[in-house]
Design an enzyme around this catalytic site. Structure first.
Site, PDB file in Angstrom:
ATOM      1  CG  ASN A 158      41.201 -24.779  20.538  1.00  0.00           C
ATOM      2  OD1 ASN A 158      40.876 -25.804  21.147  1.00  0.00           O
ATOM      3  ND2 ASN A 158      40.702 -23.589  20.825  1.00  0.00           N
ATOM      4  NE  ARG A 192      41.714 -23.662  24.991  1.00  0.00           N
ATOM      5  CZ  ARG A 192      40.404 -23.676  25.113  1.00  0.00           C
ATOM      6  NH1 ARG A 192      39.634 -24.069  24.120  1.00  0.00           N
ATOM      7  NH2 ARG A 192      39.837 -23.283  26.228  1.00  0.00           N
ATOM      8  CG  HIS A 247      38.778 -18.246  29.876  1.00  0.00           C
ATOM      9  ND1 HIS A 247      37.651 -17.865  30.554  1.00  0.00           N
ATOM     10  CD2 HIS A 247      38.354 -18.857  28.758  1.00  0.00           C
ATOM     11  CE1 HIS A 247      36.576 -18.240  29.886  1.00  0.00           C
ATOM     12  NE2 HIS A 247      36.991 -18.850  28.782  1.00  0.00           N
ATOM     13  NE  ARG A 265      30.697 -23.926  30.655  1.00  0.00           N
ATOM     14  CZ  ARG A 265      31.805 -23.449  30.076  1.00  0.00           C
ATOM     15  NH1 ARG A 265      32.400 -22.384  30.582  1.00  0.00           N
ATOM     16  NH2 ARG A 265      32.304 -24.040  29.026  1.00  0.00           N
ATOM     17  CD  GLU A 311      41.637 -17.644  24.471  1.00  0.00           C
ATOM     18  OE1 GLU A 311      40.656 -17.257  23.794  1.00  0.00           O
ATOM     19  OE2 GLU A 311      41.537 -18.500  25.352  1.00  0.00           O
TER      20      GLU A 311
END
Ligand code: ADP
Length: 402
Positions: free
Chosen positions: A7, A95, A184, A245, A388
């Site tokens: 990743n 990823r 996600h 965010r 993940e």
């Protein structure tokens, strides 16, 4: 079979080497602050029933190529290595954040795939370029080993048009790809599968709402294993309140910031993506700190938690309407897995919808998959630790052994 999962961010490479026979991580690590003087490489070898063996190396890592070279050397290191030769790696899974409309499933990487990922860069200018750098250096360092791209967006490709289209001039969708994509996806897919296993039912017989609460946060409505709506949009800014965010806003707000406060586009981008969310409201994006401050009476921290959980509750209500029947609600991510108060407040007052949480079960400390709903709750509420990296390894294995 051994699969390396990578990743790559703008200044970091996270990696895990999996033994797929046992779906177990053999080595886990991160190269961080790449390109800075204060670089650091951390390599861990998990040990059953014990502290992991670990090496932390401080010092500059010039670029991603050097980072990946050093990771590759650590995997075969005499002391902390876990394989004899890198040819033992059967495949590398990457990823990739934005697959756009082109990629609806994990894909073996070749020149054409790289070109298509590049085409999606305007949709994810911060994420896709470093992902591509990771692919480029891994191809150079692990030549002849199949490389697979696993996209954050792919799981959401089953959304119907009424969920993914914005009410904007249609040309913007057709010519520029402006639409909801969702992110996600790897986590939503993984936890929904684990939840179905836990409930002893087929994924195709269940409707679920999955809630991923990490630094970023998103929620998905999953009908019989297929995503039919999700809160993140064309970019990861839309939807839930996150660490830094804002999530959903009045779209006219940037006009106000520009016209009234004379902020330019980059400043507005920074404000909404990096200075808002929990951090904007109470000064920290770390939920642990928010909770501590709230406990000691900090009103801003209280406001941050209220706004954060109120938004989740609104989306739960919306997705119950979208799905009609809901069998399970699943919390995951660093916050979803570890903050009982967030789960409690997000589900508070939803007994009318058939959702009630058992306080004791919710507050119990556990790192395993678990049910936290009350015995009389029509909708099961679960906590499912996400993984993940393992999901990327599983998807990579599927593609290369097909
Ligand atoms: P990322 O999205 O970067 O993978 P994580 O899923 O690790 O992030 O989630 C990070 C968030 O989880 C942070 O806000 C952190 O404060 C929160 N978190 C981690 N552990 C706890 C805990 N025990 N209690 C409350 N929040 C926690």
């Amino acid at each position: 079979m051994k699969i390396l999962v990578i990743n790559t961010g703008s200044s970091s490479i996270k990696y895990q080497l999996f033994d797929m026979e046992h779906e177990k991580a053999l080595a886990i690590g991160i190269a961080e602050k790449i390109g800075e003087v204060t670089g650091r490489l951390t390599h861990k070898v998990p040990v059953d029933d014990g502290m992991p063996r670990k090496r932390v190396m401080d010092g500059p890592i010039k670029d991603h190529r050097e980072g990946m070279n050093r990771i590759s050397a650590l995997l075969v290191d005499q002391v902390l290595g876990v394989i004899r030769d890198k040819s033992e790696i059967a495949a590398v899974g990457h990823r990739v954040v934005h697959g756009g409309e082109a990629f609806q499933a994990p894909t073996i990487i070749n020149e054409a795939v790289i070109a298509e990922i590049k085409k999606n860069t305007p949709l994810a200018p911060l994420h896709n370029p470093p992902n591509l750098v990771g692919i480029e250096v891994a191809r150079a360092i692990f030549p002849g080993i199949p490389q697979v791209a696993v996209f954050d967006t792919a799981f959401h490709h089953t959304m119907p048009r009424h969920a993914y289209l914005y009410a904007l001039p249609y040309d913007l969708y057709q010519k520029e790809g402006v639409r909801r994509y969702g992110f996600h996806g790897t986590s939503h897919a993984y936890v929904s599968e684990r939840a179905a296993e836990h409930l002893g039912k087929g994924l195709d017989s269940l409707n679920m709402i999955t809630i991923h609460l990490g630094n970023g946060a998103s929620i998905a409505a999953i009908e019989k294993g297929r995503c039919i709506d999700t809160s993140m949009g064309m970019t990861p800014l839309e939807g839930l309140v996150m660490g830094t965010r804002a999530g959903d806003l009045d779209p006219a707000l940037p006009f106000f910031l520009s016209r009234h406060l004379k902020m330019n586009l980059d400043q507005i981008d920074g404000l909404l993506n990096k200075q808002s969310g929990l951090k904007g409201i109470c000064g920290t994006n770390d939920m642990r700190e928010v909770l501590e401050r709230r406990k000691s009476g900090d009103d801003r921290a209280e406001a941050a938690l209220d706004i954060y959980t109120y938004r989740i509750k609104k989306y739960i209500g919306a997705y119950i309407a979208v799905l009609g029947i809901v069998d399970a609600i699943v919390f995951t991510g660093g916050i979803g897995e570890n903050a009982p108060i967030v789960r409690e407040l997000s589900c508070h007052g939803l007994t009318g919808f058939g959702i009630s949480i058992d306080r004791e079960k919710n507050n119990a400390v556990s790192y395993d998959i678990r049910e936290i709903s009350a015995a009389d709750s029509n909708i099961k509420v679960l906590v499912v630790p996400t993984n993940e990296e393992l999901k990327i390894a599983q998807e990579t294995k599927k593609v290369v052994t097909f």
